[in-house]
Design a protein around this motif. Structure first.
Motif, PDB file in Angstrom:
ATOM      1  N   PRO A  14       0.860  -1.144   0.134  1.00  0.00           N
ATOM      2  CA  PRO A  14       0.055  -0.068   0.233  1.00  0.00           C
ATOM      3  C   PRO A  14       0.852   1.160  -0.029  1.00  0.00           C
ATOM      4  N   PRO A  15       0.413   2.240  -0.675  1.00  0.00           N
ATOM      5  CA  PRO A  15       1.282   3.451  -0.617  1.00  0.00           C
ATOM      6  C   PRO A  15       1.318   4.011   0.730  1.00  0.00           C
ATOM      7  N   ALA A  51       2.833  20.736  -4.961  1.00  0.00           N
ATOM      8  CA  ALA A  51       3.096  19.481  -4.004  1.00  0.00           C
ATOM      9  C   ALA A  51       1.526  18.772  -3.989  1.00  0.00           C
ATOM     10  N   VAL A  52       1.837  17.526  -3.865  1.00  0.00           N
ATOM     11  CA  VAL A  52       0.710  16.754  -3.712  1.00  0.00           C
ATOM     12  C   VAL A  52       0.799  15.742  -2.677  1.00  0.00           C
ATOM     13  N   VAL A  53      -0.213  15.038  -2.239  1.00  0.00           N
ATOM     14  CA  VAL A  53      -0.229  13.897  -1.272  1.00  0.00           C
ATOM     15  C   VAL A  53      -0.164  12.626  -2.212  1.00  0.00           C
ATOM     16  N   GLN A  58       6.698   5.847  -5.165  1.00  0.00           N
ATOM     17  CA  GLN A  58       5.949   5.354  -6.284  1.00  0.00           C
ATOM     18  C   GLN A  58       5.553   6.444  -7.398  1.00  0.00           C
ATOM     19  N   LEU A  59       5.645   7.507  -6.897  1.00  0.00           N
ATOM     20  CA  LEU A  59       5.531   8.847  -7.893  1.00  0.00           C
ATOM     21  C   LEU A  59       6.881   9.031  -8.321  1.00  0.00           C
ATOM     22  N   GLU A 154      -3.412   3.991 -10.304  1.00  0.00           N
ATOM     23  CA  GLU A 154      -4.484   3.147  -9.528  1.00  0.00           C
ATOM     24  C   GLU A 154      -4.365   3.356  -8.066  1.00  0.00           C
ATOM     25  N   ASN A 155      -2.972   3.010  -7.549  1.00  0.00           N
ATOM     26  CA  ASN A 155      -2.653   3.123  -6.188  1.00  0.00           C
ATOM     27  C   ASN A 155      -3.069   4.557  -5.470  1.00  0.00           C
ATOM     28  N   HIS A 156      -3.053   5.557  -6.410  1.00  0.00           N
ATOM     29  CA  HIS A 156      -3.406   6.887  -5.801  1.00  0.00           C
ATOM     30  C   HIS A 156      -4.641   7.344  -6.199  1.00  0.00           C
TER      31      HIS A 156
END
Length: 174
Positions: A14-15, A51-53, A58-59, A154-156
């Motif tokens: 899981p991320p 900036a993102v969450v 992974q990113l 998909e994970n995000h």
């Protein structure tokens, strides 16, 4: 084997969500690809990014794969130009609405190139593991990179789409 391990890790772990500075992340990826960028004389243009969450590792893998593909699938007679663009967009306005809420604001990041492109009839196929549109002799690789990109998206809980024209390049939108 390394690509399979990465795909497995992205698929099964899981991320770990945290604040991610996309400008810093892209600087790191750009540094990793510096040799290829210089060898090809490529131009990399990057919009100011937010900036993102998300999961930093992974990113980073997502951008590493998209940018390295943009450089790999360049046309021999043309200087590669890769553009990373950002725009805020409502879910209803995106091409990748599968998991997006229509009335929610998202960050759309696109990676465009002026490379070889591909026939859009294969757009779904390129995101599957081991699916290649070109022979290994012409373009080395494992055929897993875009499958990893798809899994990270998909994970995000995001969306992913691509537009391409043979001989003109491709644009991947996340």
């Amino acid at each position: 084997i390394r690509d399979l391990l990465t795909y497995s890790r992205v698929s099964s772990t899981p991320p770990e969500m945290a604040d991610v500075s996309l400008p810093s992340l892209l600087t790191d990826v750009r540094n990793d690809l510096d040799l290829v960028i210089r060898e090809k004389g490529a131009t990399l243009r990057v919009d100011p990014l937010p900036a993102v969450v998300g999961d930093t590792l992974q990113l980073r893998q997502l951008f590493q794969n998209l940018l390295s593909n943009a450089l790999k699938f360049s046309r021999p007679e043309v200087t590669p130009v890769v553009e990373v663009r950002h725009r805020p967009v409502m879910g209803a306005e995106t091409e990748a609405m599968l998991l997006l809420q229509p009335d929610t604001l998202y960050h759309e990041i696109s990676v465009s190139d002026n490379g070889i492109g591909f026939d859009e009839q294969y757009a779904d196929r390129i995101f599957e593991a081991f699916q290649r549109l070109h022979g290994r002799a012409a373009y080395p690789g494992t055929g897993i990179g875009l499958a990893i990109v798809k899994k990270v998206v998909e994970n995000h809980r995001g969306g992913l789409s691509v537009n391409s024209r043979v001989g003109e390049g491709s644009t991947f939108r996340v």
